[in-house]
Design a protein around this motif. Structure first.
Motif, PDB file in Angstrom:
ATOM      1  N   ALA A 176       0.864  -1.180   0.000  1.00 48.88           N
ATOM      2  CA  ALA A 176       0.000   0.000   0.000  1.00 48.88           C
ATOM      3  C   ALA A 176       0.901   1.231   0.000  1.00 48.88           C
ATOM      4  N   ALA A 177       0.330   2.370  -0.321  1.00 46.39           N
ATOM      5  CA  ALA A 177       1.113   3.607  -0.405  1.00 46.39           C
ATOM      6  C   ALA A 177       1.422   4.203   0.962  1.00 46.39           C
ATOM      7  N   SER A 178       0.643   3.841   1.988  1.00 36.62           N
ATOM      8  CA  SER A 178       0.816   4.511   3.277  1.00 36.62           C
ATOM      9  C   SER A 178       0.589   3.568   4.447  1.00 36.62           C
ATOM     10  N   ASN A 217      -2.357   0.516   5.422  1.00 33.93           N
ATOM     11  CA  ASN A 217      -2.000  -0.783   5.990  1.00 33.93           C
ATOM     12  C   ASN A 217      -2.675  -1.013   7.337  1.00 33.93           C
ATOM     13  N   LEU A 218      -2.788   0.027   8.153  1.00 33.08           N
ATOM     14  CA  LEU A 218      -3.475  -0.115   9.444  1.00 33.08           C
ATOM     15  C   LEU A 218      -4.926  -0.527   9.239  1.00 33.08           C
ATOM     16  N   LYS A 219      -5.570   0.056   8.250  1.00 32.88           N
ATOM     17  CA  LYS A 219      -6.968  -0.299   7.962  1.00 32.88           C
ATOM     18  C   LYS A 219      -7.078  -1.762   7.540  1.00 32.88           C
ATOM     19  N   LYS A 220      -6.126  -2.234   6.734  1.00 38.01           N
ATOM     20  CA  LYS A 220      -6.176  -3.623   6.272  1.00 38.01           C
ATOM     21  C   LYS A 220      -5.981  -4.604   7.421  1.00 38.01           C
ATOM     22  N   VAL A 221      -5.060  -4.298   8.332  1.00 35.79           N
ATOM     23  CA  VAL A 221      -4.851  -5.186   9.476  1.00 35.79           C
ATOM     24  C   VAL A 221      -6.056  -5.138  10.407  1.00 35.79           C
ATOM     25  N   ALA A 222      -6.580  -3.947  10.653  1.00 34.84           N
ATOM     26  CA  ALA A 222      -7.750  -3.819  11.528  1.00 34.84           C
ATOM     27  C   ALA A 222      -8.945  -4.591  10.969  1.00 34.84           C
ATOM     28  N   ALA A 223      -9.077  -4.631   9.631  1.00 34.62           N
ATOM     29  CA  ALA A 223     -10.191  -5.333   8.998  1.00 34.62           C
ATOM     30  C   ALA A 223      -9.925  -6.832   8.854  1.00 34.62           C
TER      31      ALA A 223
END
Length: 142
Positions: free
Chosen positions: A93-95, A99-105
């Motif tokens: 990902a660019a930021s 990445n935080l959103k992907k791990v949280a989801a």
């Protein structure tokens, strides 16, 4: 002198076009040495994993990543053995925020994070143990 923060792929592009003169927190790699003028190391850095606190996984060497989905920053260098490994998935990902959103989801298991590059982002997103996130240090990376 002006300073700004940008997604790492944009930083790399800006260096190539001359829009930026300096980029902080670059890891030494042959590619970086070919395309940029690198100074001697100014600080010591390390790579950490960011994971959900409820995840019982523990880093026990690169082999412990087998079968994991690791979120990384597009265009960032982590370490040769990590970058070349094929026994776990790397999801770019660019930021850090993405990445935080992907791990949280639950779409990714871990984030490979550069302490100096990403510490401000973790603070900006107010990420901490209270949010169910914790860090695991990768001991092979300095």
């Amino acid at each position: 002198l002006a300073a700004s923060e940008a997604p790492w792929p944009r930083v790399l592009a800006d260096l190539k076009t001359g829009e930026a003169d300096v980029a902080l927190c670059q890891w030494y790699s042959l590619q970086n040495a070919r395309t940029n003028i690198l100074s001697d190391a100014l600080v010591e850095n390390r790579i950490v994993f960011v994971k959900r606190a409820a995840d019982r996984w523990d880093y026990q060497g690169l082999d412990s990543l087998a079968g994991k989905r690791v979120a990384v920053i597009r265009g960032a260098y982590y370490e040769t053995s990590f970058d070349r490994a094929t026994f776990f998935a790397k999801d770019a990902a660019a930021s850090l925020g993405g990445n935080l959103k992907k791990v949280a989801a639950g779409r990714d298991d871990l984030i490979g994070a550069d302490v100096l590059r990403d510490a401000a982002g973790l603070a900006f997103h107010h990420i901490g143990v209270a949010d169910g996130v914790e860090h695991e240090v990768l001991p092979w990376s300095t």
